[in-house]
Design a protein around this motif. Structure first.
Motif, mmCIF file in Angstrom:
data_model
loop_
_atom_site.group_PDB
_atom_site.id
_atom_site.type_symbol
_atom_site.label_atom_id
_atom_site.label_comp_id
_atom_site.label_asym_id
_atom_site.label_seq_id
_atom_site.Cartn_x
_atom_site.Cartn_y
_atom_site.Cartn_z
ATOM 1 N N THR A 76 9.429 20.535 20.169
ATOM 2 C CA THR A 76 9.699 21.111 21.829
ATOM 3 C C THR A 76 10.936 21.673 21.480
ATOM 4 O OG1 THR A 76 10.365 18.901 22.132
ATOM 5 C CG2 THR A 76 8.093 19.204 22.539
ATOM 6 N N ALA A 77 11.342 21.274 20.528
ATOM 7 C CA ALA A 77 12.908 21.780 20.496
ATOM 8 C C ALA A 77 13.037 23.386 19.691
ATOM 9 C CB ALA A 77 14.128 21.008 20.986
ATOM 10 N N TYR A 78 13.741 24.243 19.625
ATOM 11 C CA TYR A 78 12.972 25.207 19.158
ATOM 12 C C TYR A 78 15.738 25.158 19.238
ATOM 13 C CZ TYR A 78 12.048 27.873 22.599
ATOM 14 O OH TYR A 78 11.153 28.883 23.654
ATOM 15 N N THR A 79 16.042 26.361 17.926
ATOM 16 C CA THR A 79 17.618 27.289 17.789
ATOM 17 C C THR A 79 17.306 27.625 16.948
ATOM 18 O OG1 THR A 79 18.070 26.063 15.569
ATOM 19 C CG2 THR A 79 17.991 24.279 17.066
ATOM 20 N N LYS B 129 -4.815 -1.224 29.497
ATOM 21 C CA LYS B 129 -5.366 0.346 28.794
ATOM 22 C C LYS B 129 -4.430 1.396 29.272
ATOM 23 C CE LYS B 129 -9.839 -0.781 29.292
ATOM 24 N NZ LYS B 129 -10.623 -0.605 27.801
ATOM 25 N N PHE B 130 -4.242 1.312 27.318
ATOM 26 C CA PHE B 130 -3.174 2.103 27.928
ATOM 27 C C PHE B 130 -3.491 3.949 26.859
ATOM 28 C CE2 PHE B 130 -1.181 -1.855 26.622
ATOM 29 C CZ PHE B 130 0.113 -2.370 27.379
ATOM 30 N N ILE B 131 -3.046 4.578 28.759
ATOM 31 C CA ILE B 131 -4.048 5.686 28.090
ATOM 32 C C ILE B 131 -2.679 7.303 28.510
ATOM 33 C CG2 ILE B 131 -5.890 5.331 28.429
ATOM 34 C CD1 ILE B 131 -6.118 6.148 31.688
ATOM 35 N N LEU B 132 -1.470 6.837 27.391
ATOM 36 C CA LEU B 132 -0.966 8.179 27.880
ATOM 37 C C LEU B 132 -1.196 9.097 27.208
ATOM 38 C CD1 LEU B 132 2.506 5.368 27.064
ATOM 39 C CD2 LEU B 132 2.225 7.039 29.662
ATOM 40 N N LYS B 133 -1.138 10.373 27.462
ATOM 41 C CA LYS B 133 -1.226 12.027 26.806
ATOM 42 C C LYS B 133 0.213 12.636 25.942
ATOM 43 C CE LYS B 133 -4.966 10.936 28.044
ATOM 44 N NZ LYS B 133 -6.114 10.337 26.524
ATOM 45 N N LEU B 134 0.734 11.689 25.234
ATOM 46 C CA LEU B 134 2.558 11.748 24.659
ATOM 47 C C LEU B 134 1.271 12.956 23.606
ATOM 48 C CD1 LEU B 134 3.363 8.148 23.857
ATOM 49 C CD2 LEU B 134 3.424 10.143 25.785
ATOM 50 N N LYS B 135 2.862 14.026 23.435
ATOM 51 C CA LYS B 135 2.835 14.925 22.615
ATOM 52 C C LYS B 135 3.935 14.917 21.449
ATOM 53 C CE LYS B 135 0.884 18.101 26.028
ATOM 54 N NZ LYS B 135 1.346 19.555 26.262
ATOM 55 N N THR B 136 5.051 14.123 21.516
ATOM 56 C CA THR B 136 5.932 14.006 21.033
ATOM 57 C C THR B 136 6.927 12.666 20.825
ATOM 58 O OG1 THR B 136 6.640 16.279 21.145
ATOM 59 C CG2 THR B 136 8.283 15.221 19.963
ATOM 60 N N THR C 213 -3.762 13.961 21.926
ATOM 61 C CA THR C 213 -2.708 14.776 22.337
ATOM 62 C C THR C 213 -1.742 14.882 21.603
ATOM 63 O OG1 THR C 213 -1.415 13.071 23.930
ATOM 64 C CG2 THR C 213 -3.311 14.534 25.187
ATOM 65 N N LEU C 214 -1.533 13.923 20.358
ATOM 66 C CA LEU C 214 -0.209 13.187 19.769
ATOM 67 C C LEU C 214 -0.218 14.549 18.769
ATOM 68 C CD1 LEU C 214 2.953 12.346 20.137
ATOM 69 C CD2 LEU C 214 2.041 11.058 17.736
ATOM 70 N N LEU C 215 1.214 15.302 19.212
ATOM 71 C CA LEU C 215 1.019 16.707 18.043
ATOM 72 C C LEU C 215 2.427 16.352 16.881
ATOM 73 C CD1 LEU C 215 1.706 19.480 20.482
ATOM 74 C CD2 LEU C 215 -0.375 18.842 19.472
ATOM 75 N N THR D 231 -6.248 14.009 16.463
ATOM 76 C CA THR D 231 -6.606 14.740 15.565
ATOM 77 C C THR D 231 -5.456 15.613 15.996
ATOM 78 O OG1 THR D 231 -7.831 14.424 17.573
ATOM 79 C CG2 THR D 231 -8.931 14.152 15.693
ATOM 80 N N SER D 232 -5.322 15.844 16.419
ATOM 81 C CA SER D 232 -4.408 16.840 17.066
ATOM 82 C C SER D 232 -2.773 17.028 16.613
ATOM 83 C CB SER D 232 -4.002 17.356 18.113
ATOM 84 O OG SER D 232 -5.133 17.747 19.381
ATOM 85 N N LEU D 233 -2.422 15.559 15.350
ATOM 86 C CA LEU D 233 -1.672 15.226 14.843
ATOM 87 C C LEU D 233 -0.848 16.920 14.017
ATOM 88 C CD1 LEU D 233 0.868 13.965 14.967
ATOM 89 C CD2 LEU D 233 0.079 13.197 13.222
#
Length: 864
Positions: free
Chosen positions: A498-501, A745-752, A774-776, A797-799
């Motif tokens: 999610t960050a870039y330089t 029930k843990f349904i966090l939608k984390l990406k990173t 959702t996890l990338l 499946t999205s990693l």
């Protein structure tokens, strides 16, 4: 020229005045009709600004007219800020005010009746001033242009390392440099170190050529150790040694991983010299010193002698510089003088940047126009590339003829000056983008920008108005970065999830300084006076303590300290700051003040306040919580801070909060009331044992918890964190993330996700399964007790990226890793069991990961 920003400023003023917030508030305050009159006149002026900006170059009277407009616009911005501050204050008093505060307010200047009268008078005054200036627009014969049509093609941002196919016309130069590097020292056989300079004007491609050489397979075979150090204008011996050691570390690890960079600034010179000798002793190395400006022979000889001690025979230093005298000072062989590209190579480079692959074959007439343009670039690759990027996929002949026939080519210029070429590309930027680009001038050359800090700067100055409905501030900033990249104004882009330089070329930095010279100022020991027109200040030296300035300016909006370790330490500095009541950004990073002056709490226009890494401050005035416009409050690294100020819930605009404190229990209810909060960092809070028990943070996007020694309890679930996308937890020795009922029930939608140095972590917590779709990015570092990864890992499946570093007990990856079809990067470092099983193309499980595009597996100890 800051007058080129006026269309963008007028556009933002009109957008504010047309918003529902201003319409409703102005009606309540009885100011609606006054603001409507001002908006009408402003619209008339805005309609001719684009034409005026283009014609000002050769018309002194027109430039003066634009300067008058700028002063009116600046005062109008301050006035609307006052309006916003009052509106926010009304909201806070209504939500959190007591009878006492409401009564006190009635007898203050904030009384609605007093404020209404005062605002009405100021609006009338500014409207009259604008009417007088606007009346002069007719005498310039300006055309009406209502819409800024200077938009650009957007490309996907990718890492800009040098590919062979990207470099045109430099094969001969590359061959000559490699030949010199690989040959023995000849008559200097008794010396172990040769220095080869590459000399050429800015933008000619010295750094690109050096990278071209640096990455060649022959160089890899010849030099077991390769190091790259960008020198730029700061030739400080200690910092040079630090950079060389860290570059040697990077080379040893074969990975540019930030976690392997050592914090060497805390060492004294003797310790640093010992480390340097250990790194270089007996090794044949190649050291690139890129962009050298130092003409002090004493400094160079001192550094050369330190490098030379113990260096193996055949070691070489390759230097790039614009200066022939510097090349003569440093070189032990004749300089390689880099020439401009031939017309044929320049045309090939132009075609590469101005057309998609093979697209030029359909437009032979445009190639002829392009050839005429290229001749004006005089063989300078940066100029050719920038102009090519400007014309990308523009197929109308008149668009290219406009560039070819522009008057800017006829301006007097030095032989080695490519600024007119870049200025032409700058002039054809959209107005909103030019204003953002100019702020790069506040940072030193070769500065490594992080997208988050630039986004914060632009946002705090109100430069990120939503271009489309529902676009976030980050969305708009990313679009701007894309546009700058597509114009070749940023480079060396590296994505970190999610960050870039990125960086900007030093000649592009010169352009930023040129266009912002009336508004932005880098303050160093040579500055004696701060001119009246200056709006943004950047302090780049530490030895300014106690220095007083002759400051004519009162309208400064920004004060930055962009260099690590350089901070505010003197009363003279705060005397200067006290003049600037309209400050939006106040960066007190690395300051050593024990207390903040009382006026800080009165800077009601502040959007950004940072005390990052202040090691002395023990308390903050509660009046900070009266800063209702504050969007960013950074208290990271304030390890002596006894407690957070009282009344945090009143910071109703706060979106980014970084906390370090000795407080054992954070004011969580106050934090939960921060309805705009999206980014929260809690670091080095050594006395905190539990966080977020029962409170909800409904808008939080990113949570970073780091170095909290006693933290044991951190419940995370979608009820309390429904918008959470980024989770980073580092160095929390007692924290057990797997606690909690299995059936919850843990349904966090984390990406990173980043987990670093968590000794309680034996496997991934079961509640992460909620992020399966959702996890990338998943990064695990220094988790020494991590033994197994869960069976559900292949269901991610999205990693796209899986990075595992220094997890020695981790024995294997779960079966089915081949099901991670989206996985693009797998990095395994210092995990001996995994390394054995998955050795590249040899280990027993290689067939499960052969589909992954980028695989990196090694143990650092084997590479030292």
């Amino acid at each position: 020229m800051v007058e080129s920003f006026l269309f963008s400023i007028a556009d933002s003023l009109i957008a504010k005045l047309a918003s529902q917030l201003y319409e409703e508030a102005s009606r309540v305050m009885g100011l609606y009709h006054h603001l409507q009159e001002f908006t009408h006149t402003l619209s008339l002026v805005k309609a001719v600004l684009l034409d005026a900006e283009q014609k000002q170059e050769h018309n002194h009277e027109l430039r003066e007219w634009l300067r008058q407009l700028k002063r009116v616009f600046s005062d109008a911005q301050d006035l609307l800020d006052e309006f916003e501050c009052q509106t926010l204050q009304n909201q806070v008093v209504k939500a959190h005010g007591t009878t006492k505060t409401k009564v006190g307010r009635f007898f203050s200047s904030s009384n609605p009746l007093v404020f209404r009268y005062k605002m009405a008078q100021q609006i009338k005054d500014i409207t009259n001033r604008l009417d007088k200036v606007a009346a002069d627009r007719r005498k310039f014969g300006l055309q009406t242009i209502d819409v800024d049509t200077r938009v650009v093609h957007r490309i996907e941002m990718t890492h800009s390392h040098v590919n062979d196919s990207d470099v045109i016309g430099r094969e001969h130069d590359k061959g000559k440099i490699i030949h010199i590097l690989m040959q023995k020292n000849g008559i200097d056989i008794d010396k172990s170190l040769s220095v080869i300079p590459i000399v050429g004007m800015g933008g000619l491609g010295k750094t690109t050529l050096a990278k071209f050489v640096f990455n060649d397979d022959r160089i890899n075979e010849c030099f077991p150790l390769k190091m790259w150090v960008c020198v730029s204008e700061n030739f400080d011996i200690k910092q040079m040694i630090v950079k060389i050691i860290n570059s040697a570390n990077d080379s040893a690890s074969h990975a540019h991983a930030p976690d392997f960079q050592q914090n060497l600034n805390i060492l004294d010179m003797e310790q640093l010299q010992n480390q340097l000798r250990n790194k270089l002793a007996g090794k044949k190395f190649l050291l690139i010193l890129d962009d050298v400006w130092n003409e002090d022979r004493v400094k160079w000889v001192e550094l050369r002698n330190l490098i030379q001690v113990g260096a193996a025979a055949g070691s070489k230093i390759l230097v790039t510089t614009r200066s022939h005298s510097i090349a003569s000072l440093m070189g032990t062989v004749s300089s390689h003088i880099l020439q401009g590209l031939s017309l044929e190579d320049s045309t090939s480079l132009f075609v590469k940047w101005a057309f998609k692959e093979a697209e030029e074959e359909n437009y032979p007439h445009l190639i002829n126009i392009g050839r005429d343009i290229v001749k004006k670039c005089r063989g300078v690759p940066l100029a050719v590339r920038t102009i090519g990027s400007l014309l990308f996929s523009k197929f109308e002949a008149n668009e290219r003829e406009y560039v070819r026939d522009s008057e800017i080519w006829n301006l007097p210029q030095k032989k080695e000056d490519i600024l007119p070429t870049l200025k032409l590309s700058y002039d054809l930027m959209p107005s909103y983008l030019r204003q953002c680009f100019a702020l790069f001038s506040l940072y030193p050359k070769d500065y490594e920008f992080v997208n988050f800090e630039v986004t914060t700067l632009w946002g705090a100055l109100g430069l990120l108005g939503s271009l489309k409905k529902n676009m976030t501030q980050e969305d708009v900033a990313n679009q701007y970065f894309n546009e700058l990249l597509s114009r070749s104004f940023i480079q060396d882009f590296v994505s970190c999830g999610t960050a870039y330089t990125f960086k900007i070329h030093d000649v592009v930095h010169d352009l930023a300084l040129f266009v912002a010279k009336d508004e932005c100022l880098l303050v160093n020991s040579h500055i004696r006076c701060i001119p009246e027109s200056i709006r943004h200040l950047s302090f780049v030296e530490n030895d300014l303590d106690g220095k007083s300035f002759s400051a004519k300016s009162v309208g400064v909006r920004t004060i930055l300290f962009p260099k690590d370790g350089v901070g505010a330490n003197s009363e003279a500095f705060f005397t200067l700051v006290s003049r600037y009541k309209y400050l939006h950004i106040l960066d007190l990073s690395y300051s050593s003040v024990g207390t903040l002056p009382g006026f800080i709490g009165k800077l009601k226009h502040l959007r950004y306040l940072s005390l990052y890494n202040n090691k002395k401050i023990r308390g903050l005035p509660d009046s900070i919580c009266e800063l209702q416009s504050l969007q960013v409050l950074d208290l990271g690294g304030c390890q002596e801070l006894e407690a957070l100020p009282k009344g945090l819930r009143k910071l109703i605009s706060l979106r980014d909060f970084v906390i370090t404190t000795k407080q054992a229990v954070l004011p969580e209810n106050d934090i939960a009331n921060l309805s705009c909060l999206q980014y929260l960092t809690i670091e080095c809070c050594d006395n905190v044992e539990s966080l977020f028990s029962g409170i909800e943070l409904p808008h939080l996007k990113a949570l970073n918890v780091s170095s909290c020694k006693r933290l044991q309890y951190l419940p995370l679930d979608s009820k309390h964190f429904p918008a959470l996308e980024i989770l980073c937890i580092r160095i929390c020795d007692k924290l057990g993330l797997s606690k909690g009922p299995e059936d919850q029930k843990f349904i966090l939608k984390l990406k990173t996700i980043l987990f670093t140095s968590l000794p309680q972590l034996g496997t991934l917590p079961h509640w992460l399964q909620g992020s399966i779709s959702t996890l990338l990015s998943l990064r695990l570092e220094h988790c020494h007790n991590l033994e197994v990864l869960p069976d559900w890992l292949p269901m991610l499946t999205s990693l796209k990226a899986l990075d595992i570093t220094d997890c020695p007990k981790l024995r294997s990856l779960p079966d089915g890793i081949n099901c991670l079809t989206a996985l693009e990067r797998l990095e395994v470092i210092d995990c001996p069991e995994l390394f054995r099983k998955f050795t590249l193309q040899v280990g027993e499980h290689w067939n499960q990961m052969s589909h992954i595009k980028r695989i990196s597996m090694f143990e650092r100890k084997d590479l030292e």
